[in-house]
Scaffold this active site. Structure first.
Site, PDB file in Angstrom:
ATOM      1  N   ASP A 297       0.948  -1.227  -0.033  1.00  0.00           N
ATOM      2  CA  ASP A 297      -0.021   0.132   0.052  1.00  0.00           C
ATOM      3  C   ASP A 297       0.895   1.093  -0.054  1.00  0.00           C
ATOM      4  O   ASP A 297       0.628   2.374   0.784  1.00  0.00           O
ATOM      5  CB  ASP A 297      -1.007  -0.050   1.263  1.00  0.00           C
ATOM      6  CG  ASP A 297      -2.104  -1.012   1.056  1.00  0.00           C
ATOM      7  OD1 ASP A 297      -1.973  -1.717   0.301  1.00  0.00           O
ATOM      8  OD2 ASP A 297      -2.774  -1.032   2.040  1.00  0.00           O
TER       9      ASP A 297
ATOM     10  N   ASP B 183      -0.313  -4.651  -3.674  1.00  0.00           N
ATOM     11  CA  ASP B 183      -1.573  -3.463  -3.867  1.00  0.00           C
ATOM     12  C   ASP B 183      -0.893  -2.122  -3.813  1.00  0.00           C
ATOM     13  O   ASP B 183      -1.626  -1.210  -3.078  1.00  0.00           O
ATOM     14  CB  ASP B 183      -2.682  -3.729  -2.890  1.00  0.00           C
ATOM     15  CG  ASP B 183      -3.249  -5.019  -3.094  1.00  0.00           C
ATOM     16  OD1 ASP B 183      -3.402  -5.537  -4.119  1.00  0.00           O
ATOM     17  OD2 ASP B 183      -4.042  -5.361  -2.001  1.00  0.00           O
TER      18      ASP B 183
END
Length: 420
Positions: free
Chosen positions: A248, A275
């Site tokens: 992230d 991600d």
């Protein structure tokens, strides 16, 4: 495929200069042959790709339910020789101090904060209501470092103690409401508060900075969100940055889940393993480099995870960029370009038209080795919804019953267009 073999034979026999026009024609033929791709690797046709350009991603504001045409054409970020605020020797000690001063100065005119080369440890919160700000490094991005170590798995109380030693944030400070919104959370963990730089101000510009969440490889392969940069507001410009973490790294968010937030990212390097480019914003990435690394998680890493509102056509656009992986992935190519983030659907499962349905187009970009070329898109985050794209004739590229992750006109060993 005989057309492609003929094309490559022709290129070997003739100079590039003499065959430029033929290259353009045969590229179009190639794309026509590739579309619609497969359910695991869908490819847009030239006609389908036509709307997916920066002007459309950055061309609407307002609510998702009733978007308004509002063209935003961000120009290159300007950095004046004499900024209003300086961080470093003979200036403010921290970036947060300069942000607070700019906030208190107020007004609607743009204000510039120059950050001199050095390492600045600690979080930076840029609150809603700040005047338009440009925060920029005066040297190379590599030499102007904003960094902190924070893991989303800590409790809100632990988070507060880590980011606020000695009362760095205090009642009455411009960023106090942001700090309190995380410190008083009732959730078990700090979640997406675990970021080094967090911006909620409209018309923010960041340039020539390295922002690193230094948690990096100190934790296991598990879920350790550790954001470097989170943006929540409309018309955010990022240029010439280096954003480094593992899970992230960059959240381009829309803090108001009902309203559109636009982000323009240029010439920026983003590194991570899970991600690491994600969010709800309408974001355009131009001339960027995304690097998947294996130092903490050596297989199955994912780059993009958009959670676009289901009825909105424009999530992430990656254009004229480079998508690469480190040697660990090149040796064992299990990397994934991305997946949808089915945010909020863990209890219900994916609900078409209700659950976010991430939208992303990667076009005119280089995709290097290290990625799964047959199935470059992973099952969705939160629900594990299997990736599936429509390849039907006359398909609707925004059909909520399918994924909306697409490619067009890419090149390189990880692309759908493989060299013969």
């Amino acid at each position: 495929m005989d057309v492609l073999r003929t094309y490559h034979s022709f290129r070997k026999a003739h100079s590039w200069r003499m065959t430029m026009s033929l290259t353009a024609v045969l590229t179009a033929v190639t794309l026509a042959l590739l579309a619609p791709g497969t359910p695991a690797r869908p490819i847009l046709s030239t006609t389908e790709a036509a709307p997916f350009v920066p002007a459309n991603y950055l061309g609407f504001s307002g609510t998702y339910a009733d978007p308004v045409a509002d063209p935003w054409r961000p120009a290159p970020i300007r950095t004046p020789a004499r900024p209003g605020f300086t961080v470093g020797p003979q200036g403010f000690a921290t970036v947060q101090d300069a942000v607070d001063a700019a906030y208190r100065a107020g007004g609607t005119a743009r204000r510039w904060i120059a950050v001199r080369p050095g390492t600045y440890t600690g979080t930076v919160f840029i609150p809603e209501g700040s005047p338009p700000l440009t925060i920029y490094g005066t040297g190379r991005a590599e030499d102007v470092k904003l960094q902190f170590t924070i893991d989303a798995t800590v409790t809100p109380a632990q988070w507060a103690a880590q980011v606020n030693p000695g009362g760095r944030y205090a009642e009455g400070d411009p960023a106090w409401p942001m700090f309190q919104s995380c410190a008083t959370r009732t959730s078990a963990t700090a979640g997406l508060c675990a970021t080094v730089v967090w911006a909620r101000s409209t018309d923010l510009q960041l340039k020539n900075l390295t922002i690193t969440n230094t948690l990096l490889d100190t934790v296991d392969r598990g879920t350790h969100q550790a954001l470097a940069l989170r943006t929540d507001a409309d018309r955010t410009q990022l240029e010439g940055l280096r954003l480094i973490s593992r899970q992230d790294t960059l959240l381009t968010n829309a803090d108001d889940v009902a309203r559109i937030a636009r982000v323009s990212v240029r010439d920026t390097y983003v590194e991570g393993d899970t991600d690491f480019v994600f969010g709800r914003a309408a974001a355009v990435f131009t001339g960027c480099t995304f690097r998947l690394v294996s130092s903490r998680k050596d297989s199955g890493g994912v780059i993009f995870a958009p959670n676009t509102a289901p009825g909105f056509r424009y999530g992430f656009l990656v254009t004229r960029s480079r998508i690469v992986a480190d040697d660990g992935y090149v040796t064992a190519p299990t990397g994934r370009l991305g997946r949808a983030w089915d945010q909020g659907a863990s209890a219900t499962g994916y609900l078409p038209g209700i659950t976010p349905n991430g939208q992303l187009v990667i076009r005119d970009s280089y995709i290097g080795a290290g990625f799964d070329t047959l199935a470059p898109w992973a099952p969705a985050a939160t629900t594990a919804r299997p990736f599936s794209a429509s390849v039907a004739e006359g398909r609707d590229v925004n059909d909520v019953d399918f994924n909306r992750l697409w490619e067009y006109a890419n090149h390189g060993p990880g692309s759908a267009l493989q060299p013969w």
